[in-house]
Enzyme design. Structure first.
Site, PDB file in Angstrom:
ATOM      1  N   ASP A  14      -6.085  -6.144   5.405  1.00 55.08           N
ATOM      2  CA  ASP A  14      -5.306  -4.302   5.118  1.00 55.08           C
ATOM      3  C   ASP A  14      -5.605  -4.304   6.353  1.00 55.08           C
ATOM      4  O   ASP A  14      -6.689  -3.805   7.088  1.00 55.08           O
ATOM      5  CB  ASP A  14      -6.661  -3.906   3.861  1.00 55.08           C
ATOM      6  CG  ASP A  14      -5.682  -2.725   3.760  1.00 55.08           C
ATOM      7  OD1 ASP A  14      -4.451  -2.288   4.871  1.00 55.08           O
ATOM      8  OD2 ASP A  14      -6.528  -2.023   2.652  1.00 55.08           O
ATOM      9  N   HIS A  53      -8.578   0.330  -3.829  1.00 53.82           N
ATOM     10  CA  HIS A  53      -9.260   0.507  -2.825  1.00 53.82           C
ATOM     11  C   HIS A  53     -10.033   1.649  -2.344  1.00 53.82           C
ATOM     12  O   HIS A  53      -9.819   3.281  -1.986  1.00 53.82           O
ATOM     13  CB  HIS A  53      -8.498   0.339  -1.280  1.00 53.82           C
ATOM     14  CG  HIS A  53      -9.347   0.064   0.248  1.00 53.82           C
ATOM     15  ND1 HIS A  53      -8.618  -0.601   1.250  1.00 53.82           N
ATOM     16  CD2 HIS A  53     -10.646  -0.528   0.508  1.00 53.82           C
ATOM     17  CE1 HIS A  53      -9.530  -0.546   2.092  1.00 53.82           C
ATOM     18  NE2 HIS A  53     -10.435  -0.359   1.896  1.00 53.82           N
ATOM     19  N   MET A  75     -12.164   3.667  -0.114  1.00 51.95           N
ATOM     20  CA  MET A  75     -12.539   4.682   0.677  1.00 51.95           C
ATOM     21  C   MET A  75     -13.758   5.761   0.562  1.00 51.95           C
ATOM     22  O   MET A  75     -13.185   7.017   1.033  1.00 51.95           O
ATOM     23  CB  MET A  75     -11.653   4.358   1.462  1.00 51.95           C
ATOM     24  CG  MET A  75     -11.197   3.096   2.479  1.00 51.95           C
ATOM     25  SD  MET A  75     -10.027   3.148   3.113  1.00 51.95           S
ATOM     26  CE  MET A  75      -8.508   3.159   2.139  1.00 51.95           C
ATOM     27  N   ASP A 123      -4.816   3.576  -2.001  1.00 56.06           N
ATOM     28  CA  ASP A 123      -5.776   3.432  -1.504  1.00 56.06           C
ATOM     29  C   ASP A 123      -6.406   5.168  -1.617  1.00 56.06           C
ATOM     30  O   ASP A 123      -5.561   6.163  -1.272  1.00 56.06           O
ATOM     31  CB  ASP A 123      -5.233   3.860   0.779  1.00 56.06           C
ATOM     32  CG  ASP A 123      -4.796   2.658   0.976  1.00 56.06           C
ATOM     33  OD1 ASP A 123      -5.961   1.566   0.983  1.00 56.06           O
ATOM     34  OD2 ASP A 123      -3.846   2.341   1.530  1.00 56.06           O
ATOM     35  N   SER A 156       0.618  -0.901   0.436  1.00 57.18           N
ATOM     36  CA  SER A 156      -0.163  -0.163  -0.551  1.00 57.18           C
ATOM     37  C   SER A 156       1.220   1.189  -0.251  1.00 57.18           C
ATOM     38  O   SER A 156       1.818   1.499   1.359  1.00 57.18           O
ATOM     39  CB  SER A 156      -0.939   0.245   1.513  1.00 57.18           C
ATOM     40  OG  SER A 156      -0.832   0.952   1.733  1.00 57.18           O
ATOM     41  N   MET A 168     -11.473  -6.268   5.670  1.00 58.72           N
ATOM     42  CA  MET A 168     -10.300  -5.050   7.024  1.00 58.72           C
ATOM     43  C   MET A 168     -10.201  -5.701   8.484  1.00 58.72           C
ATOM     44  O   MET A 168     -10.720  -5.607   9.204  1.00 58.72           O
ATOM     45  CB  MET A 168     -11.288  -3.293   7.128  1.00 58.72           C
ATOM     46  CG  MET A 168     -11.381  -2.790   5.190  1.00 58.72           C
ATOM     47  SD  MET A 168     -10.261  -2.582   4.929  1.00 58.72           S
ATOM     48  CE  MET A 168      -9.008  -1.115   6.057  1.00 58.72           C
ATOM     49  N   MET A 189      -9.684   7.506  -0.174  1.00 54.81           N
ATOM     50  CA  MET A 189      -9.900   8.291   0.905  1.00 54.81           C
ATOM     51  C   MET A 189     -10.696   9.921   0.162  1.00 54.81           C
ATOM     52  O   MET A 189     -10.111  10.695  -0.329  1.00 54.81           O
ATOM     53  CB  MET A 189      -9.074   8.545   2.074  1.00 54.81           C
ATOM     54  CG  MET A 189      -8.742   7.191   2.098  1.00 54.81           C
ATOM     55  SD  MET A 189      -8.397   7.113   3.886  1.00 54.81           S
ATOM     56  CE  MET A 189      -6.931   5.861   3.873  1.00 54.81           C
ATOM     57  N   HIS A 193      -1.562  -1.650  -4.356  1.00 57.01           N
ATOM     58  CA  HIS A 193      -2.370  -1.033  -3.309  1.00 57.01           C
ATOM     59  C   HIS A 193      -2.710   0.055  -3.460  1.00 57.01           C
ATOM     60  O   HIS A 193      -1.975   1.054  -1.906  1.00 57.01           O
ATOM     61  CB  HIS A 193      -2.680  -1.776  -1.802  1.00 57.01           C
ATOM     62  CG  HIS A 193      -4.131  -2.129  -1.355  1.00 57.01           C
ATOM     63  ND1 HIS A 193      -5.058  -2.585  -1.530  1.00 57.01           N
ATOM     64  CD2 HIS A 193      -4.822  -0.948  -0.317  1.00 57.01           C
ATOM     65  CE1 HIS A 193      -5.997  -2.782  -0.246  1.00 57.01           C
ATOM     66  NE2 HIS A 193      -5.710  -1.227   0.017  1.00 57.01           N
TER      67      HIS A 193
HETATM   68  C1  DX5 Z   1      -6.008   1.895   5.998  1.00 55.63           C
HETATM   69  C2  DX5 Z   1      -6.247   1.944   4.788  1.00 55.63           C
HETATM   70  C3  DX5 Z   1      -4.377   0.296   4.492  1.00 55.63           C
HETATM   71  C4  DX5 Z   1      -3.242   1.053   4.839  1.00 55.63           C
HETATM   72  C5  DX5 Z   1      -2.705  -0.227   5.703  1.00 55.63           C
HETATM   73  O1  DX5 Z   1      -7.249   2.190   5.752  1.00 55.63           O
HETATM   74  O2  DX5 Z   1      -7.013   0.469   3.744  1.00 55.63           O
HETATM   75  O3  DX5 Z   1      -4.397  -0.089   3.175  1.00 55.63           O
HETATM   76  O4  DX5 Z   1      -2.139   1.100   4.060  1.00 55.63           O
HETATM   77  O5  DX5 Z   1      -1.799   0.358   6.315  1.00 55.63           O
HETATM   78  P1  DX5 Z   1      -0.815  -0.227   7.563  1.00 55.63           P
HETATM   79  O6  DX5 Z   1      -0.083  -1.667   6.689  1.00 55.63           O
HETATM   80  O7  DX5 Z   1       0.364   0.099   7.595  1.00 55.63           O
HETATM   81  O8  DX5 Z   1      -1.696  -0.799   8.524  1.00 55.63           O
HETATM   82 ZN    ZN Z   2      -6.183  -0.407   1.829  1.00 59.65          ZN
END
Ligand code: DX5
Ligand code: ZN
Length: 235
Positions: A184, A76, A78, A45, A19, A146, A47, A43
């Site tokens: 994740d 992903h 979110m 992310d 990620s 998650m 948001m 990956h």
């Molecule tokens: C968190 C993200 C993850 C994040 C995980 O909301 O969806 O993908 O990068 O980070 P680590 O591996 O540090 O928990």
């Molecule tokens: Zn993620």
């Protein structure tokens, strides 16, 4: 590229999806290049400051990275209104998108992702029950359980999610589905053993990769720990 290819068995391929959330956003392409020999997925992310209390990247960053990378872009989302952004992410170069079941309209979102030619993922927060995912298991390519509450990297793994992971894998096996079960949040060389035992096969890792001096070795270490668990398990 390193994955544990299980094409000759029924077991799904083990892979790490680094990620970029924990990477240096000032030199993302370099960060991606460092882990590329160790995997075939990345990956991303996304948001929106609404579904989660944080903001990250949108389609322009995905498009910029696309020109530097041939990895599978596992995106992903979110975000509260994914329907609005699926096409822009596809056009930017996302290969798969994962939407959260908590935002609703799941059947329509799955249809839209298929129409767009995206690989289809469905995510659930740690406190969302298996039953919310169950009706869609035969319609998706990937279920993301998650293992932290989404929004930030570097949080601690929530072991209470393990029974849900096991139920997703058991239901997929019982129905003969070729389903990726992704985890994740808080995944490292230690927690990957527990999630592998529960049935996960795609391991998102941010801080355990990009906060290490050698991100490639970190990816390889996580994958090796998963492969060891599958091969024989811990005593
Ligand atoms: C968190 C993200 C993850 C994040 C995980 O909301 O969806 O993908 O990068 O980070 P680590 O591996 O540090 O928990
Ligand atoms: Zn993620």
């Amino acid at each position: 590229m390193t994955t544990v290819d299980t094409a000759t068995t029924d077991a799904p391929t083990l892979r790490v999806a680094p990620s970029i959330l924990s990477a240096d956003f000032g030199s993302l392409a370099d960060a991606v290049g460092r882990v590329t020999p160790g995997t075939d997925w990345l990956h991303l992310d996304v948001m929106d400051g609404h579904f989660v209390p944080n903001l990250t990247i949108g389609p322009p960053v995905v498009a910029s990275l696309r020109s530097h990378s041939e990895l599978f872009f596992d995106t992903h989302l979110m975000i509260t209104d994914p329907a609005k952004y699926l096409e822009p992410f596809r056009d930017a170069g996302s290969d798969g998108c994962t939407v959260h079941v908590e935002v609703g309209e799941t059947a329509a979102l799955i249809d839209r992702m298929r129409q767009l030619g995206l690989r289809v993922g469905l995510a659930a927060n740690p406190d969302t029950p298996f039953e919310a995912l169950e009706p869609f298991l035969d319609q998706v390519d990937l279920v993301l359980c998650m293992t932290v509450f989404p929004g930030f990297g570097g949080q601690s793994f929530i072991a209470d999610v393990l029974p849900k992971i096991a139920r997703v894998r058991a239901a997929a096996d019982a129905a003969g589905l070729d389903l990726d079960v992704e985890v994740d949040g808080g995944i490292d060389g230690r927690t990957v053993v527990d999630v592998t035992r529960a049935g996960a096969n795609v391991f998102v890792a941010g801080s355990a990769v990009f906060n290490r001096e050698d991100p490639l070795a970190a990816v390889q270490g996580i994958l090796a720990a998963a492969a060891d668990e599958r091969a024989g398990g811990t005593p």
